[in-house]
Motif scaffolding. Sequence first.
Motif, PDB file in Angstrom:
ATOM      1  N   ILE A  94     -26.985 -21.935  57.142  1.00 47.43           N
ATOM      2  CA  ILE A  94     -27.226 -23.375  57.106  1.00 47.43           C
ATOM      3  C   ILE A  94     -26.191 -24.021  56.192  1.00 47.43           C
ATOM      4  CG2 ILE A  94     -28.795 -25.212  56.358  1.00 47.43           C
ATOM      5  CD1 ILE A  94     -29.708 -23.833  58.902  1.00 47.43           C
ATOM      6  N   GLY A  95     -25.573 -25.094  56.687  1.00 45.74           N
ATOM      7  CA  GLY A  95     -24.639 -25.863  55.885  1.00 45.74           C
ATOM      8  C   GLY A  95     -25.061 -27.322  55.854  1.00 45.74           C
ATOM      9  N   LEU A  96     -24.444 -28.091  54.975  1.00 48.43           N
ATOM     10  CA  LEU A  96     -24.741 -29.522  54.865  1.00 48.43           C
ATOM     11  C   LEU A  96     -23.796 -30.331  55.743  1.00 48.43           C
ATOM     12  CD1 LEU A  96     -26.171 -31.960  53.466  1.00 48.43           C
ATOM     13  CD2 LEU A  96     -24.257 -31.934  51.834  1.00 48.43           C
ATOM     14  N   HIS A  97     -24.380 -31.152  56.596  1.00 50.12           N
ATOM     15  CA  HIS A  97     -23.637 -32.133  57.385  1.00 50.12           C
ATOM     16  C   HIS A  97     -23.848 -33.472  56.679  1.00 50.12           C
ATOM     17  CE1 HIS A  97     -21.400 -33.192  60.828  1.00 50.12           C
ATOM     18  NE2 HIS A  97     -22.367 -33.667  61.588  1.00 50.12           N
ATOM     19  N   TYR A  98     -22.804 -34.077  56.164  1.00 51.75           N
ATOM     20  CA  TYR A  98     -22.993 -35.291  55.375  1.00 51.75           C
ATOM     21  C   TYR A  98     -22.261 -36.476  56.005  1.00 51.75           C
ATOM     22  CZ  TYR A  98     -18.300 -34.458  53.450  1.00 51.75           C
ATOM     23  OH  TYR A  98     -16.944 -34.260  53.310  1.00 51.75           O
ATOM     24  N   ASP A  99     -22.872 -37.639  55.869  1.00 55.03           N
ATOM     25  CA  ASP A  99     -22.348 -38.869  56.456  1.00 55.03           C
ATOM     26  C   ASP A  99     -21.939 -39.809  55.326  1.00 55.03           C
ATOM     27  OD1 ASP A  99     -21.808 -41.176  57.838  1.00 55.03           O
ATOM     28  OD2 ASP A  99     -23.632 -41.133  59.058  1.00 55.03           O
ATOM     29  N   THR A 100     -20.648 -40.049  55.176  1.00 58.28           N
ATOM     30  CA  THR A 100     -20.162 -40.875  54.068  1.00 58.28           C
ATOM     31  C   THR A 100     -20.563 -42.342  54.207  1.00 58.28           C
ATOM     32  OG1 THR A 100     -18.028 -41.189  55.192  1.00 58.28           O
ATOM     33  CG2 THR A 100     -18.199 -39.369  53.612  1.00 58.28           C
ATOM     34  N   ASP A 101     -20.999 -42.764  55.393  1.00 56.63           N
ATOM     35  CA  ASP A 101     -21.450 -44.151  55.553  1.00 56.63           C
ATOM     36  C   ASP A 101     -22.629 -44.465  54.641  1.00 56.63           C
ATOM     37  OD1 ASP A 101     -19.521 -44.634  57.407  1.00 56.63           O
ATOM     38  OD2 ASP A 101     -20.845 -44.589  59.154  1.00 56.63           O
ATOM     39  N   PHE A 102     -23.393 -43.439  54.278  1.00 56.82           N
ATOM     40  CA  PHE A 102     -24.590 -43.661  53.471  1.00 56.82           C
ATOM     41  C   PHE A 102     -24.286 -43.828  51.984  1.00 56.82           C
ATOM     42  CE2 PHE A 102     -26.496 -42.257  57.352  1.00 56.82           C
ATOM     43  CZ  PHE A 102     -27.729 -42.893  57.388  1.00 56.82           C
ATOM     44  N   LEU A 122     -30.727 -29.623  49.946  1.00 53.73           N
ATOM     45  CA  LEU A 122     -30.919 -28.911  51.210  1.00 53.73           C
ATOM     46  C   LEU A 122     -31.265 -27.452  50.949  1.00 53.73           C
ATOM     47  CD1 LEU A 122     -30.719 -28.889  54.326  1.00 53.73           C
ATOM     48  CD2 LEU A 122     -28.279 -28.386  54.068  1.00 53.73           C
ATOM     49  N   ALA A 123     -30.544 -26.830  50.032  1.00 51.11           N
ATOM     50  CA  ALA A 123     -30.801 -25.427  49.702  1.00 51.11           C
ATOM     51  C   ALA A 123     -32.212 -25.237  49.154  1.00 51.11           C
ATOM     52  CB  ALA A 123     -29.767 -24.938  48.690  1.00 51.11           C
ATOM     53  N   SER A 125     -34.804 -27.207  49.602  1.00 49.45           N
ATOM     54  CA  SER A 125     -35.813 -27.554  50.606  1.00 49.45           C
ATOM     55  C   SER A 125     -36.051 -26.425  51.595  1.00 49.45           C
ATOM     56  CB  SER A 125     -35.387 -28.820  51.363  1.00 49.45           C
ATOM     57  OG  SER A 125     -35.262 -29.919  50.490  1.00 49.45           O
ATOM     58  N   LEU A 126     -34.987 -25.683  51.903  1.00 49.91           N
ATOM     59  CA  LEU A 126     -35.092 -24.631  52.912  1.00 49.91           C
ATOM     60  C   LEU A 126     -35.180 -23.235  52.311  1.00 49.91           C
ATOM     61  CD1 LEU A 126     -32.539 -25.942  55.582  1.00 49.91           C
ATOM     62  CD2 LEU A 126     -35.026 -26.236  55.520  1.00 49.91           C
ATOM     63  N   GLY A 127     -34.973 -23.133  51.000  1.00 50.47           N
ATOM     64  CA  GLY A 127     -35.043 -21.826  50.362  1.00 50.47           C
ATOM     65  C   GLY A 127     -33.922 -20.907  50.787  1.00 50.47           C
ATOM     66  N   THR A 128     -32.721 -21.467  50.921  1.00 46.96           N
ATOM     67  CA  THR A 128     -31.571 -20.666  51.340  1.00 46.96           C
ATOM     68  C   THR A 128     -30.336 -21.121  50.583  1.00 46.96           C
ATOM     69  OG1 THR A 128     -30.362 -19.829  53.275  1.00 46.96           O
ATOM     70  CG2 THR A 128     -30.827 -22.189  53.222  1.00 46.96           C
ATOM     71  N   GLU A 129     -29.340 -20.278  50.513  1.00 45.89           N
ATOM     72  CA  GLU A 129     -28.092 -20.648  49.857  1.00 45.89           C
ATOM     73  C   GLU A 129     -27.269 -21.530  50.794  1.00 45.89           C
ATOM     74  OE1 GLU A 129     -24.488 -18.477  47.331  1.00 45.89           O
ATOM     75  OE2 GLU A 129     -25.652 -17.325  48.792  1.00 45.89           O
ATOM     76  N   VAL A 130     -26.721 -22.605  50.271  1.00 45.11           N
ATOM     77  CA  VAL A 130     -25.844 -23.492  51.039  1.00 45.11           C
ATOM     78  C   VAL A 130     -24.467 -23.475  50.390  1.00 45.11           C
ATOM     79  CG1 VAL A 130     -25.379 -25.881  51.723  1.00 45.11           C
ATOM     80  CG2 VAL A 130     -27.709 -24.972  51.863  1.00 45.11           C
ATOM     81  N   THR A 131     -23.488 -22.967  51.128  1.00 46.52           N
ATOM     82  CA  THR A 131     -22.132 -22.844  50.584  1.00 46.52           C
ATOM     83  C   THR A 131     -21.089 -23.560  51.433  1.00 46.52           C
ATOM     84  OG1 THR A 131     -21.788 -20.745  51.762  1.00 46.52           O
ATOM     85  CG2 THR A 131     -22.663 -20.618  49.510  1.00 46.52           C
ATOM     86  N   SER A 132     -21.517 -24.138  52.574  1.00 43.56           N
ATOM     87  CA  SER A 132     -20.575 -24.772  53.496  1.00 43.56           C
ATOM     88  C   SER A 132     -20.976 -26.216  53.759  1.00 43.56           C
ATOM     89  CB  SER A 132     -20.533 -24.011  54.828  1.00 43.56           C
ATOM     90  OG  SER A 132     -20.191 -22.658  54.632  1.00 43.56           O
ATOM     91  N   ILE A 133     -19.971 -27.074  53.956  1.00 44.41           N
ATOM     92  CA  ILE A 133     -20.210 -28.485  54.244  1.00 44.41           C
ATOM     93  C   ILE A 133     -19.310 -28.930  55.391  1.00 44.41           C
ATOM     94  CG2 ILE A 133     -20.940 -29.067  51.896  1.00 44.41           C
ATOM     95  CD1 ILE A 133     -18.126 -30.176  51.393  1.00 44.41           C
ATOM     96  N   ALA A 134     -19.745 -29.981  56.094  1.00 46.91           N
ATOM     97  CA  ALA A 134     -18.939 -30.567  57.169  1.00 46.91           C
ATOM     98  C   ALA A 134     -19.242 -32.055  57.246  1.00 46.91           C
ATOM     99  CB  ALA A 134     -19.244 -29.897  58.510  1.00 46.91           C
ATOM    100  N   GLN A 135     -18.223 -32.855  57.237  1.00 49.18           N
ATOM    101  CA  GLN A 135     -18.393 -34.307  57.312  1.00 49.18           C
ATOM    102  C   GLN A 135     -18.829 -34.720  58.713  1.00 49.18           C
ATOM    103  OE1 GLN A 135     -14.968 -36.472  55.945  1.00 49.18           O
ATOM    104  NE2 GLN A 135     -15.801 -38.475  56.478  1.00 49.18           N
ATOM    105  N   HIS A 136     -19.693 -35.722  58.778  1.00 48.93           N
ATOM    106  CA  HIS A 136     -20.150 -36.275  60.052  1.00 48.93           C
ATOM    107  C   HIS A 136     -19.181 -37.356  60.518  1.00 48.93           C
ATOM    108  CE1 HIS A 136     -22.845 -37.584  63.186  1.00 48.93           C
ATOM    109  NE2 HIS A 136     -23.007 -38.781  62.646  1.00 48.93           N
ATOM    110  N   ASN A 137     -18.775 -37.287  61.785  1.00 51.67           N
ATOM    111  CA  ASN A 137     -17.892 -38.287  62.399  1.00 51.67           C
ATOM    112  C   ASN A 137     -16.650 -38.594  61.555  1.00 51.67           C
ATOM    113  OD1 ASN A 137     -19.463 -38.612  64.683  1.00 51.67           O
ATOM    114  ND2 ASN A 137     -20.584 -40.374  63.873  1.00 51.67           N
ATOM    115  N   PRO A 138     -15.871 -37.589  61.194  1.00 52.20           N
ATOM    116  CA  PRO A 138     -14.685 -37.854  60.360  1.00 52.20           C
ATOM    117  C   PRO A 138     -13.635 -38.709  61.063  1.00 52.20           C
ATOM    118  CG  PRO A 138     -14.651 -35.610  61.190  1.00 52.20           C
ATOM    119  CD  PRO A 138     -16.005 -36.163  61.530  1.00 52.20           C
TER     120      PRO A 138
END
Length: 238
Positions: A94-102, A122-123, A125-138
Amino acid sequence: MDYTYRSYDALLGHIRACGRTICAFRDIGNAESFVVLRHDVDYSVVKAREMAERECHLGVRSTYFLLLTSPYYNLLAADNLRAARDIIGMGHEIGLHYDTDFFSAMDHDAQCRRVVDLARFLAESLGTEVTSIAQHNPSETAVRLCVPEYVDAYGDRFFREIAYVSDSRRLFGTLDLYGFFRTHARSQLLIHPLWWHDSEQSRWQSFTAIRDGIVQDVESRLTRMNASMEADELKLRR
């Protein structure tokens, strides 16, 4: 190539036949020939779980990027949390998809801190390690963030130094997708679960399926709430 699960299964089989390791961002390691497989979950976590199940059956592990600010789903709702945890349970990342518009009103450093905060939330809330990110609609914004604490799907290592192909807008950027993977020893493949079904569906049919699912969920919640209110009203009248 159509957008059916049968075609998707065949594509993954072809990639493997080309000698490429299919993996999540966290699992690349020192692989010389790989396809890092990524999914941006823009519309439905439940739909994403459907694809995750197919990949798990095929022995494939990938990265699912989830939004905490989606206008189409509330990740913290019970059904979505369950679906996300099911995806984790299948061995996917699981990675974070983030939207800079917010958080566009913030300066660059503040935006980067917000991404870190969201990834940590996110990590937790889901009880997992989050090490990756990806921008939404770059492609729709000039904002580019550098968050060195995380592996960035749009960082040079995965976006410029290797090949990249995506089904964004339900349109691959190449007419010969099979040839793409024969040619490129290292690449990133972005697949949106929204587009893929048991039988071929148009772009609009895919959207309406999401709409109908949202409407059904809201109607179900409102029906339960109304029944509860009516029960309370009956008690008062007795």
